[in-house]
Design an enzyme around this catalytic site. Structure first.
Site, mmCIF file in Angstrom:
data_model
loop_
_atom_site.group_PDB
_atom_site.id
_atom_site.type_symbol
_atom_site.label_atom_id
_atom_site.label_comp_id
_atom_site.label_asym_id
_atom_site.label_seq_id
_atom_site.Cartn_x
_atom_site.Cartn_y
_atom_site.Cartn_z
ATOM 1 N N GLU A 1 0.813 -1.071 0.013
ATOM 2 C CA GLU A 1 0.076 0.089 0.010
ATOM 3 C C GLU A 1 0.933 1.099 -0.013
ATOM 4 O O GLU A 1 1.336 1.548 1.087
ATOM 5 C CB GLU A 1 -0.884 0.135 1.151
ATOM 6 C CG GLU A 1 -1.865 -1.084 1.238
ATOM 7 C CD GLU A 1 -3.095 -1.016 0.355
ATOM 8 O OE1 GLU A 1 -3.091 0.201 -0.321
ATOM 9 O OE2 GLU A 1 -3.715 -2.116 -0.139
ATOM 10 N N CYS B 1 -1.918 9.603 2.488
ATOM 11 C CA CYS B 1 -1.715 8.837 1.250
ATOM 12 C C CYS B 1 -2.653 9.425 0.044
ATOM 13 O O CYS B 1 -2.000 9.517 -1.245
ATOM 14 C CB CYS B 1 -1.408 7.386 1.260
ATOM 15 S SG CYS B 1 -3.120 6.791 1.915
HETATM 16 P P1 NAD Z 1 7.431 4.757 7.560
HETATM 17 O O1 NAD Z 1 8.460 5.399 7.635
HETATM 18 O O2 NAD Z 1 6.480 4.514 8.523
HETATM 19 O O3 NAD Z 1 7.663 3.395 6.994
HETATM 20 C C1 NAD Z 1 6.999 2.224 6.813
HETATM 21 C C2 NAD Z 1 7.389 1.166 7.297
HETATM 22 O O4 NAD Z 1 8.691 0.425 7.134
HETATM 23 C C3 NAD Z 1 7.639 1.230 9.051
HETATM 24 O O5 NAD Z 1 7.096 0.512 9.872
HETATM 25 C C4 NAD Z 1 9.175 1.254 9.281
HETATM 26 O O6 NAD Z 1 9.824 0.590 10.511
HETATM 27 C C5 NAD Z 1 9.495 0.289 7.840
HETATM 28 N N1 NAD Z 1 10.973 0.680 7.603
HETATM 29 C C6 NAD Z 1 11.738 1.699 7.434
HETATM 30 N N2 NAD Z 1 12.693 1.618 6.746
HETATM 31 C C7 NAD Z 1 12.899 0.143 6.672
HETATM 32 C C8 NAD Z 1 13.932 -0.702 6.266
HETATM 33 N N3 NAD Z 1 15.132 0.249 5.562
HETATM 34 N N4 NAD Z 1 13.807 -2.098 6.031
HETATM 35 C C9 NAD Z 1 12.633 -2.442 6.531
HETATM 36 N N5 NAD Z 1 11.714 -1.878 7.133
HETATM 37 C C10 NAD Z 1 11.543 -0.515 7.111
HETATM 38 O O7 NAD Z 1 6.672 5.409 6.131
HETATM 39 P P2 NAD Z 1 6.857 6.076 5.104
HETATM 40 O O8 NAD Z 1 7.528 5.483 3.964
HETATM 41 O O9 NAD Z 1 7.389 7.427 5.380
HETATM 42 O O10 NAD Z 1 5.311 6.330 4.754
HETATM 43 C C11 NAD Z 1 5.233 7.374 3.664
HETATM 44 C C12 NAD Z 1 4.476 6.664 2.461
HETATM 45 O O11 NAD Z 1 3.653 5.880 2.759
HETATM 46 C C13 NAD Z 1 3.967 7.811 1.493
HETATM 47 O O12 NAD Z 1 4.661 7.506 0.363
HETATM 48 C C14 NAD Z 1 2.587 7.622 1.602
HETATM 49 O O13 NAD Z 1 1.652 7.825 0.573
HETATM 50 C C15 NAD Z 1 2.560 6.001 1.910
HETATM 51 N N6 NAD Z 1 1.354 5.816 2.568
HETATM 52 C C16 NAD Z 1 0.568 4.836 2.043
HETATM 53 C C17 NAD Z 1 -0.671 4.452 2.244
HETATM 54 C C18 NAD Z 1 -1.629 3.671 1.660
HETATM 55 O O14 NAD Z 1 -2.608 2.988 2.385
HETATM 56 N N7 NAD Z 1 -1.605 3.371 0.427
HETATM 57 C C19 NAD Z 1 -1.021 4.662 3.744
HETATM 58 C C20 NAD Z 1 -0.114 5.712 4.320
HETATM 59 C C21 NAD Z 1 1.151 6.034 3.847
#
Ligand code: NAD
Length: 463
Positions: free
Chosen positions: A217, A251
């Site tokens: 997602e 998002c």
């Molecule tokens: P985030 O930083 O919360 O990371 C997501 C998850 O990945 C976390 O649980 C984190 O611990 C894990 N993570 C981070 N680095 C990692 C690594 N190197 N290895 C393994 N796991 C790791 O999320 P983010 O990336 O800052 O979120 C923002 C993005 O998420 C935006 O692009 C947004 O559009 C998207 N988003 C999508 C939805 C959806 O439902 N489609 C919802 C919310 C956010």
């Protein structure tokens, strides 16, 4: 299951326990699934106040937003799931061809096994527990890894889940990159990840080691198109609501607007009026307006403001990590604000002579998670709905499709793969197992060797 210092051992250990629990078949019966979903419902209701406080600590979420977009959203999803689960679980009978008679065929939704859910920080409760609802409804064991960027909510999930849910089948591990990396090494039956594109690639790469299927997602730039026939006042009100909820860290928030030249001034005026009406003239001091999740994202967003034509807003407050609702006019298409997902309270407005001409601009870019169109022109509406690829399309509103549990939610192309919410989530985390049951009493020899031209002719007719 309480893991205080997650390490490789604990990831392995928890995974092994979940595997064992799944193998015991305890998660398969309807009753177990219903009990877990009801327990989650009770947890959300009994701890609503605490959860709202945690969401406020992490993101400055106002109570109403915390209720509607997180707790209330989850309660609706659980209610819908409980109402329909028995029907969803029923095997679906299908017809059986003559060659396989006498026989019966059916599709059985089968749990996948152990599901790893990796949540994101912007709706830290919803995005961790909505996949959990789907996983439990489908009869799986589940491990939740909430986002470390929302520590208060993550901590509360870790504290509450073991108190309410079956500890042998549902576990929580908190952590960041190191812990997630260890979790990703386990041979999960499915990984459900919400977050950005870069980590999604890491998740998919790790999943490929075990041929584990993934739901991703993700996000991207969701366009919002405003055509001249739209009711500009209502359009502005709805855009302001959808864009600046959670300070733009959604998002499916509109990432940028493309408006027809002839209504541009009217829209800008209406947006300004609506921002003031919804968030007052001092949005930075308004408790109804959220904050940016952390310093890194605050700095990233402030960076976008440099060298831009700010039409409205632009105020920032470093100590509270707040950025006012901001409208930016006509940024260059190669500027970082137009290349990257904004994921914050900045809204670029671009102009076109005709929306139909701007569709190529949208199509040439990565497929968006959501596309918004404001118009009264039904021909244009049909054209956009039928020809533009996006995770979801919403005409004349922002994000409201999320309130309909009958609609699947998920991206396409770079905005993600797989879908959930309601039945889509149940199906996503179930395997559609094909089952054929035959009888012994008729065993026509036509398919067995030794073959003959007569048998072949007959087979050609029967198959
Ligand atoms: P985030 O930083 O919360 O990371 C997501 C998850 O990945 C976390 O649980 C984190 O611990 C894990 N993570 C981070 N680095 C990692 C690594 N190197 N290895 C393994 N796991 C790791 O999320 P983010 O990336 O800052 O979120 C923002 C993005 O998420 C935006 O692009 C947004 O559009 C998207 N988003 C999508 C939805 C959806 O439902 N489609 C919802 C919310 C956010």
């Amino acid at each position: 299951m309480s893991i205080d210092s997650p390490s490789q051992d604990s990831a392995q250990h928890v995974f092994a326990q979940l595997k064992q629990s799944f193998a015991s078949d305890r998660t398969r019966p309807l009753q177990w699934r219903q009990t877990q979903l009801r327990a989650l419902q009770t947890m959300l209701k009994q701890h609503a106040e605490e959860l709202i406080t945690a969401l406020n600590q992490d993101l400055g979420k106002p109570q109403t937003e915390a209720w509607t977009s997180e707790i209330g959203f989850l309660l609706t999803d659980i209610k819908h799931t409980l109402r329909h689960l028995k029907k969803w679980m029923r095997p679906q009978k299908v017809s059986t061809p003559i060659i396989a008679q006498p026989g019966k065929s059916a599709i059985y939704p089968d749990p996948l096994g152990c599901v790893l859910v990796i949540g994101a920080w912007n709706y830290p409760l919803q995005l961790t527990l909505a996949p959990c609802i789907a996983a439990l409804a489908a009869g799986n064991c589940v491990l939740l890894k909430p986002s470390e960027l929302a520590p208060a909510t993550s901590g509360l999930i870790k504290k509450l889940i073991p108190r309410y849910l079956d500890n042998t089948a549902i576990a929580v591990i908190e952590g960041e990159k190191a812990q997630t990396t260890e979790l990703l090494k386990q041979p999960w039956d499915h990984i459900f990840y919400t977050g950005g594109e870069a980590v999604a690639k890491i998740v998919m790469r790790a999943a490929s080691e075990h041929l584990t299927p993934v739901t991703l997602e993700l996000g991207g730039k969701s366009p919002c198109l405003v055509e001249r026939s739209a009711d500009i006042e209502v359009t502005a009100r709805r855009i302001v609501w959808g864009k600046w909820m959670n300070a733009g860290q959604t998002c499916v928030a509109p990432d940028y607007i493309i408006v027809e030249e002839c209504v541009k001034d009217a829209l800008l005026k209406a947006l300004k009026k609506e921002i003031r009406a919804q968030y007052t003239r001092q949005p930075l001091d308004n408790a109804d307006y959220g904050k940016i999740v952390n310093q890194r994202h605050y700095d990233r967003l402030c960076g976008y403001l440099e060298h831009q034509n700010v039409y409205f807003g632009g105020e920032t407050q470093a100590d509270t990590q707040k950025i006012a609702p901001t409208i930016i006019l006509d940024p260059a298409s190669d500027s970082s604000i137009m290349r990257e997902e904004i994921f914050g309270p900045l809204l670029p407005v671009l102009t076109t002579t005709q929306i139909s001409e701007s569709l190529n601009f949208v199509r040439q870019r990565a497929k968006p998670l959501a596309l918004y169109l404001f118009t009264n022109d039904t021909k244009l509406e049909r054209h956009v709905v039928n020809t533009v690829s996006a995770g979801s399309i919403c005409v004349n509103d922002i994000m409201m499709f999320m309130t309909n549990a009958n609609l699947p939610f998920g991206g396409v192309g770079a905005s993600g793969m797989g879908q959930y919410h309601g039945k889509a989530g149940f199906e996503q985390l179930s395997h559609q197992k094909a089952v054929m049951i035959r009888k012994f009493w008729l065993d026509v020899a036509v398919r067995y060797a030794p073959f003959s031209s007569f048998k072949l002719t007959l087979l050609k007719k029967l198959l």
